[in-house]
Every structure is written in structure tokens, then in C-alpha cells.
Design a protein around this motif. Structure first.
Motif, PDB file in Angstrom:
ATOM      1  N   LEU A   1       0.845  -1.193   0.000  1.00  0.00           N
ATOM      2  CA  LEU A   1       0.000   0.000   0.000  1.00  0.00           C
ATOM      3  C   LEU A   1       0.885   1.249   0.000  1.00  0.00           C
ATOM      4  O   LEU A   1       1.688   1.457   0.909  1.00  0.00           O
ATOM      5  N   ASP A   2       0.734   2.071  -1.010  1.00  0.00           N
ATOM      6  CA  ASP A   2       1.621   3.215  -1.212  1.00  0.00           C
ATOM      7  C   ASP A   2       1.419   4.303  -0.160  1.00  0.00           C
ATOM      8  O   ASP A   2       0.316   4.819   0.021  1.00  0.00           O
ATOM      9  N   VAL A   3       2.521   4.650   0.531  1.00  0.00           N
ATOM     10  CA  VAL A   3       2.521   5.785   1.460  1.00  0.00           C
ATOM     11  C   VAL A   3       3.789   6.622   1.219  1.00  0.00           C
ATOM     12  O   VAL A   3       4.397   7.148   2.156  1.00  0.00           O
ATOM     13  N   SER A   4       4.187   6.743  -0.053  1.00  0.00           N
ATOM     14  CA  SER A   4       5.408   7.464  -0.398  1.00  0.00           C
ATOM     15  C   SER A   4       5.261   8.954  -0.094  1.00  0.00           C
ATOM     16  O   SER A   4       4.152   9.503  -0.096  1.00  0.00           O
ATOM     17  N   LEU A   5       6.391   9.581   0.170  1.00  0.00           N
ATOM     18  CA  LEU A   5       6.411  10.994   0.506  1.00  0.00           C
ATOM     19  C   LEU A   5       6.612  11.859  -0.737  1.00  0.00           C
ATOM     20  O   LEU A   5       7.222  11.426  -1.714  1.00  0.00           O
ATOM     21  N   LYS A   6       6.123  13.076  -0.670  1.00  0.00           N
ATOM     22  CA  LYS A   6       6.388  14.044  -1.732  1.00  0.00           C
ATOM     23  C   LYS A   6       7.875  14.377  -1.738  1.00  0.00           C
ATOM     24  O   LYS A   6       8.515  14.408  -0.690  1.00  0.00           O
ATOM     25  N   THR A   7       8.423  14.609  -2.891  1.00  0.00           N
ATOM     26  CA  THR A   7       9.848  14.929  -3.021  1.00  0.00           C
ATOM     27  C   THR A   7      10.188  16.185  -2.231  1.00  0.00           C
ATOM     28  O   THR A   7       9.534  17.221  -2.383  1.00  0.00           O
TER      29      THR A   7
END
Length: 234
Positions: free
Chosen positions: A160-166
Motif C-alpha cells: 500500500l503506497d505511502v510514499s512521501l512528496k519529493t
């Protein structure tokens, strides 16, 4: 008038005796409840700790050991052996080669029937949730409790994607529960037909928790790679 006085006195005396007896019974019952609670509390706490440890191994695949880290006021994490109820702690999982595989995080929120308490695994390397487990729930048997065992729902938590903004300390896409069968994006939860409120509650709990915890953990990811130290910083 004189003949009624003894009757009143006798009645009053009887009422007092009954009141004293009732108060005494109430005190005794309260004492027994307290003694029972105090006597069983250590066993209850031990069983909860054992259940939590088993859950950590379920939400972080491929681990053989764990370490507990406490969140400090400055936003960093320190390895600890203490676990006070007022502190925020997370559990790092490591494989046989001492490589960190992920972080287990507790979260809770309101469900359909009562509060739901969960544990989920987060992998900073892939920036995804890799496991999910319900620690405590009173959702309706046969409906709401599907959040614990429905295979189609549990597959949501394999990546499940919980990636951060750059260059930002914010999750790129907030987790959201969608109608069953309509999931198109990796940050969406495919809901459960017949348990809409319960499955939506899981999405809300995860959305709130990941928004707060994921940036902190990701920014401290190197700290979690430290294991095997005998001295624990307090």
C-alpha cells in the motif's frame, strides 16, 4: 400517641441495620473486584505483550528479531527496553542477517461498534505498508470483523503506497477506502461489501497515522538500522 412510639423506633432501627448491611456488602464486592483485577493484571499484560510480539512478526515479513524504539520530543527515535504507556513507540524488525525489514506501528480509531486498534508494517525502502493486523476490535461478527480475515481486503496491505512528496515531509497521497472492486491506485483500499463503515474506518485510521508517523520514520530510517547494541539510550 404513646403506643406508636416503640413501633417507629423499631422500624428505624431495622432500616439502619439494613443500610449498614447493604453498604458492607457493597464495600466487600468492590474490594473483591479490586483484588481480582490486581491479581489478574500481570497475566493480562503478559498475554497482551505476547500477542503484540506475534503481530509484529505478521506485519513485517521475513524477520527473526525485533527492537523497540521510542519517539523523542525532537522527532528522533532512540533504542529502548522501556515501554511506558504514555510514550510513542515503534518496533523495528530485522532478518537473520540483521538487516532492517520494516517498522511496525500501532494505531487506533473509531469503528462501527467501538474503537479499533491495529498494527501495520511500514517499509521505508519501498515506502509502502507491507502488513496489517487487527489487535483489538468489537465490530459486528460476520460483517465488520471481515477487516480481520477477508483475503480480498487483506491483500490491500501487501504494498500500500505511502510514499512521501519529493523534498517534503508529507505523504504524497492520503490513504482512502473506495467502493469494493473500484480500486485503481496503489494508495487506495478496496473496501468490503457489507462492512463499508468498518473498512472505511481502517482507511481513516491508516490515513491519520501514516500522515504523522511515516515522515518521522522515513527521516530517521538510518537509526533503525542500528541493532545489537547492549547499551540502550534512555
Amino acid at each position: 400517641m404513646s403506643t406508636s412510639q416503640p413501633i417507629l423506633t423499631e422500624s428505624s432501627s431495622g432500616n439502619n441495620k439494613m443500610l449498614i448491611a447493604m453498604v458492607s456488602i457493597g464495600i466487600l464486592c468492590a474490594l473483591l473486584i479490586v483484588l481480582t483485577y490486581e491479581g489478574t493484571l500481570p497475566r493480562i499484560e503478559r498475554l497482551k505483550a505476547e500477542a503484540l510480539e506475534k503481530a509484529i512478526f505478521k506485519v513485517i515479513p521475513g524477520i527473526t528479531k525485533t527492537k523497540t524504539f521510542r519517539l523523542q520530543k525532537d522527532g528522533t527515535f532512540l533504542l529502548t527496553t522501556d515501554n511506558p504507556k504514555t510514550a510513542t513507540v515503534v518496533y523495528a524488525g530485522y532478518d537473520a542477517q540483521n538487516k532492517m525489514q520494516g517498522i511496525a506501528i500501532e494505531a487506533s480509531g473509531q469503528g462501527y461498534a467501538d474503537k479499533i486498534r491495529i498494527l501495520y508494517g511500514y517499509d521505508p525502502g519501498t515506502q509502502t505498508i507491507v502488513g496489517f493486523y487487527v489487535l483489538e476490535s468489537k465490530e459486528t461478527p460476520g460483517l465488520g470483523d471481515k477487516i480481520e480475515k477477508d483475503p480480498d481486503f487483506l491483500v490491500n496491505f501487501e504494498a500500500l503506497d505511502v510514499s512521501l512528496k519529493t523534498n517534503e515531509n508529507m505523504v504524497r497521497h492520503k490513504i482512502v477506502t473506495v467502493k469494493s472492486g473500484s480500486k485503481h491506485n496503489p494508495w487506495e483500499l478496496d473496501g468490503i461489501t457489507g462492512a463499508t463503515i468498518s473498512s472505511r474506518a481502517i482507511g481513516d485510521i491508516l490515513a491519520g497515522s501514516t500522515s504523522e508517523m511515516v515522515p518521522l520514520i522515513f527521516n530517521n530510517r538510518e537509526i533503525f538500522k542500528i541493532i545489537g547494541k547492549e547499551d540502550v539510550n534512555e
